[in-house]
Design a protein around this motif. Structure first.
Motif, PDB file in Angstrom:
ATOM      1  N   GLN A  47      36.769  28.845  30.287  1.00  0.00           N
ATOM      2  CA  GLN A  47      37.794  29.593  29.565  1.00  0.00           C
ATOM      3  C   GLN A  47      37.499  31.087  29.592  1.00  0.00           C
ATOM      4  OE1 GLN A  47      37.879  31.311  26.382  1.00  0.00           O
ATOM      5  NE2 GLN A  47      40.092  31.572  26.483  1.00  0.00           N
ATOM      6  N   GLN A  48      36.227  31.434  29.460  1.00  0.00           N
ATOM      7  CA  GLN A  48      35.851  32.848  29.489  1.00  0.00           C
ATOM      8  C   GLN A  48      36.132  33.471  30.855  1.00  0.00           C
ATOM      9  OE1 GLN A  48      31.789  32.620  28.190  1.00  0.00           O
ATOM     10  NE2 GLN A  48      32.350  32.569  26.021  1.00  0.00           N
ATOM     11  N   VAL A  49      35.829  32.722  31.913  1.00  0.00           N
ATOM     12  CA  VAL A  49      36.089  33.233  33.273  1.00  0.00           C
ATOM     13  C   VAL A  49      37.589  33.380  33.506  1.00  0.00           C
ATOM     14  CG1 VAL A  49      35.947  32.649  35.732  1.00  0.00           C
ATOM     15  CG2 VAL A  49      33.937  32.405  34.276  1.00  0.00           C
ATOM     16  N   THR A  50      38.357  32.346  33.133  1.00  0.00           N
ATOM     17  CA  THR A  50      39.807  32.436  33.359  1.00  0.00           C
ATOM     18  C   THR A  50      40.433  33.540  32.498  1.00  0.00           C
ATOM     19  OG1 THR A  50      40.247  30.663  31.747  1.00  0.00           O
ATOM     20  CG2 THR A  50      40.058  30.016  34.066  1.00  0.00           C
ATOM     21  N   HIS A  51      39.905  33.737  31.307  1.00  0.00           N
ATOM     22  CA  HIS A  51      40.403  34.826  30.453  1.00  0.00           C
ATOM     23  C   HIS A  51      40.148  36.177  31.128  1.00  0.00           C
ATOM     24  CE1 HIS A  51      41.440  36.897  26.729  1.00  0.00           C
ATOM     25  NE2 HIS A  51      40.417  37.696  26.984  1.00  0.00           N
ATOM     26  N   GLN A  52      38.950  36.353  31.651  1.00  0.00           N
ATOM     27  CA  GLN A  52      38.620  37.625  32.314  1.00  0.00           C
ATOM     28  C   GLN A  52      39.476  37.831  33.559  1.00  0.00           C
ATOM     29  OE1 GLN A  52      36.609  39.976  31.034  1.00  0.00           O
ATOM     30  NE2 GLN A  52      37.324  41.276  32.689  1.00  0.00           N
ATOM     31  N   LEU A  53      39.671  36.770  34.346  1.00  0.00           N
ATOM     32  CA  LEU A  53      40.510  36.886  35.542  1.00  0.00           C
ATOM     33  C   LEU A  53      41.960  37.205  35.168  1.00  0.00           C
ATOM     34  CD1 LEU A  53      39.082  33.961  37.684  1.00  0.00           C
ATOM     35  CD2 LEU A  53      38.808  36.419  38.122  1.00  0.00           C
ATOM     36  N   ALA A  54      42.435  36.583  34.104  1.00  0.00           N
ATOM     37  CA  ALA A  54      43.797  36.875  33.657  1.00  0.00           C
ATOM     38  C   ALA A  54      43.896  38.319  33.151  1.00  0.00           C
ATOM     39  CB  ALA A  54      44.201  35.891  32.560  1.00  0.00           C
ATOM     40  N   HIS A  55      42.871  38.767  32.452  1.00  0.00           N
ATOM     41  CA  HIS A  55      42.848  40.146  31.947  1.00  0.00           C
ATOM     42  C   HIS A  55      42.875  41.143  33.103  1.00  0.00           C
ATOM     43  CE1 HIS A  55      42.149  43.264  29.002  1.00  0.00           C
ATOM     44  NE2 HIS A  55      41.160  43.738  29.742  1.00  0.00           N
ATOM     45  N   GLY A  57      44.269  40.591  35.893  1.00  0.00           N
ATOM     46  CA  GLY A  57      45.525  40.425  36.620  1.00  0.00           C
ATOM     47  C   GLY A  57      45.412  39.552  37.856  1.00  0.00           C
ATOM     48  N   THR A  58      44.273  38.919  38.067  1.00  0.00           N
ATOM     49  CA  THR A  58      44.101  38.082  39.256  1.00  0.00           C
ATOM     50  C   THR A  58      44.414  36.613  39.006  1.00  0.00           C
ATOM     51  OG1 THR A  58      41.759  37.868  38.775  1.00  0.00           O
ATOM     52  CG2 THR A  58      42.396  39.616  40.304  1.00  0.00           C
ATOM     53  N   MET A  59      44.767  36.269  37.758  1.00  0.00           N
ATOM     54  CA  MET A  59      45.087  34.881  37.428  1.00  0.00           C
ATOM     55  C   MET A  59      46.105  34.875  36.296  1.00  0.00           C
ATOM     56  SD  MET A  59      42.563  31.808  36.162  1.00  0.00           S
ATOM     57  CE  MET A  59      41.860  31.486  37.762  1.00  0.00           C
ATOM     58  N   CYS A  60      46.909  33.835  36.276  1.00  0.00           N
ATOM     59  CA  CYS A  60      47.919  33.674  35.230  1.00  0.00           C
ATOM     60  C   CYS A  60      47.243  33.366  33.884  1.00  0.00           C
ATOM     61  CB  CYS A  60      48.847  32.529  35.627  1.00  0.00           C
ATOM     62  SG  CYS A  60      50.086  32.136  34.392  1.00  0.00           S
ATOM     63  N   TRP A  61      47.780  33.910  32.810  1.00  0.00           N
ATOM     64  CA  TRP A  61      47.223  33.682  31.471  1.00  0.00           C
ATOM     65  C   TRP A  61      47.299  32.216  31.047  1.00  0.00           C
ATOM     66  CZ3 TRP A  61      44.232  36.583  28.557  1.00  0.00           C
ATOM     67  CH2 TRP A  61      44.193  37.948  28.777  1.00  0.00           C
ATOM     68  N   ASP A  62      48.192  31.454  31.639  1.00  0.00           N
ATOM     69  CA  ASP A  62      48.371  30.055  31.236  1.00  0.00           C
ATOM     70  C   ASP A  62      47.085  29.243  31.376  1.00  0.00           C
ATOM     71  OD1 ASP A  62      50.976  30.555  30.616  1.00  0.00           O
ATOM     72  OD2 ASP A  62      51.778  29.757  32.509  1.00  0.00           O
ATOM     73  N   ARG A  65      44.865  29.976  28.416  1.00  0.00           N
ATOM     74  CA  ARG A  65      45.454  29.385  27.214  1.00  0.00           C
ATOM     75  C   ARG A  65      45.301  27.855  27.206  1.00  0.00           C
ATOM     76  NH1 ARG A  65      50.117  33.034  28.383  1.00  0.00           N
ATOM     77  NH2 ARG A  65      49.599  34.965  27.335  1.00  0.00           N
ATOM     78  N   ASP A  66      45.479  27.239  28.365  1.00  0.00           N
ATOM     79  CA  ASP A  66      45.315  25.782  28.457  1.00  0.00           C
ATOM     80  C   ASP A  66      43.879  25.366  28.130  1.00  0.00           C
ATOM     81  OD1 ASP A  66      47.953  25.540  29.167  1.00  0.00           O
ATOM     82  OD2 ASP A  66      47.548  25.211  31.311  1.00  0.00           O
ATOM     83  N   ALA A  67      42.920  26.115  28.658  1.00  0.00           N
ATOM     84  CA  ALA A  67      41.517  25.807  28.372  1.00  0.00           C
ATOM     85  C   ALA A  67      41.234  25.965  26.879  1.00  0.00           C
ATOM     86  CB  ALA A  67      40.590  26.704  29.192  1.00  0.00           C
ATOM     87  N   ARG A  68      41.763  26.996  26.269  1.00  0.00           N
ATOM     88  CA  ARG A  68      41.570  27.226  24.834  1.00  0.00           C
ATOM     89  C   ARG A  68      42.212  26.095  24.030  1.00  0.00           C
ATOM     90  NH1 ARG A  68      38.233  28.724  21.397  1.00  0.00           N
ATOM     91  NH2 ARG A  68      37.794  30.501  22.693  1.00  0.00           N
ATOM     92  N   ALA A  69      43.373  25.634  24.430  1.00  0.00           N
ATOM     93  CA  ALA A  69      44.055  24.550  23.713  1.00  0.00           C
ATOM     94  C   ALA A  69      43.222  23.269  23.744  1.00  0.00           C
ATOM     95  CB  ALA A  69      45.436  24.300  24.323  1.00  0.00           C
TER      96      ALA A  69
END
Length: 123
Positions: A47-55, A57-62, A65-69
Motif C-alpha cells: 500500500q505504501q509503494v502504490t501510494h507513493q507511485l500514485a502520488h 503520477g505513475t499509478m492510479c490512486w485506485d 485505495r483498494d489496498a487500504r480498504a
C-alpha cells in the motif's frame, strides 16, 4: 455456560478427545492469526509503494485505495464465525452419538443452533 464437567454421561476418554479437538482448533486459530499478521505487513508495504507511485503520477490512486480498504477490514468476525461453525459441527456430531439421551441431545442441539447463528452472523 455448560462445560464438559457438567455432562456426567460423557466418559473421560470422550472428554479428552473433546479437549484435544479444542486444542487443535486453538492451534489452527493461532496459525491463522500469525498468517494474518504476516499478510498485513506485506499489504502495508504494498500500500505504501502504490501510494507513493500514485502520488508521483505513475499509478492510479485506485490501487492504493483498494489496498487500504483490504487493510481496514475487521478479520475478527471471520475467525469467530469459523470457530462457531466448527463448534456447531462438533456439537452436532456429539448429538448424533447420544441419540438415546434426550436431555443431553436437546442441550447439544440448542448449543449447535446458537453457534450456527453466530457463524451466519445473526448473533
Amino acid at each position: 455456560m455448560t462445560t464438559l464437567r457438567d455432562m456426567p454421561m460423557i466418559t473421560i476418554e470422550q472428554k479428552n478427545r473433546f479437549r484435544e479437538a479444542a486444542l487443535k482448533v486453538e492451534a489452527e486459530r493461532d496459525e491463522l492469526v500469525a498468517w494474518k499478521d504476516y499478510a498485513m505487513r506485506e499489504l502495508t508495504a504494498l500500500q505504501q509503494v502504490t501510494h507513493q507511485l500514485a502520488h508521483n503520477g505513475t499509478m492510479c490512486w485506485d490501487y492504493s485505495r483498494d489496498a487500504r480498504a483490504v487493510m481496514d477490514r475487521e478479520p475478527v468476525a471471520s475467525l469467530s464465525r469459523r470457530d462457531a461453525r466448527m463448534k456447531a459441527e462438533a456439537l452436532e456430531d456429539m448429538a448424533n452419538a447420544y441419540e438415546d439421551h434426550h436431555e443431553i441431545l436437546d442441550h447439544l442441539r440448542d448449543a449447535a443452533e446458537a453457534y450456527r447463528k453466530q457463524a451466519e452472523g445473526e448473533a
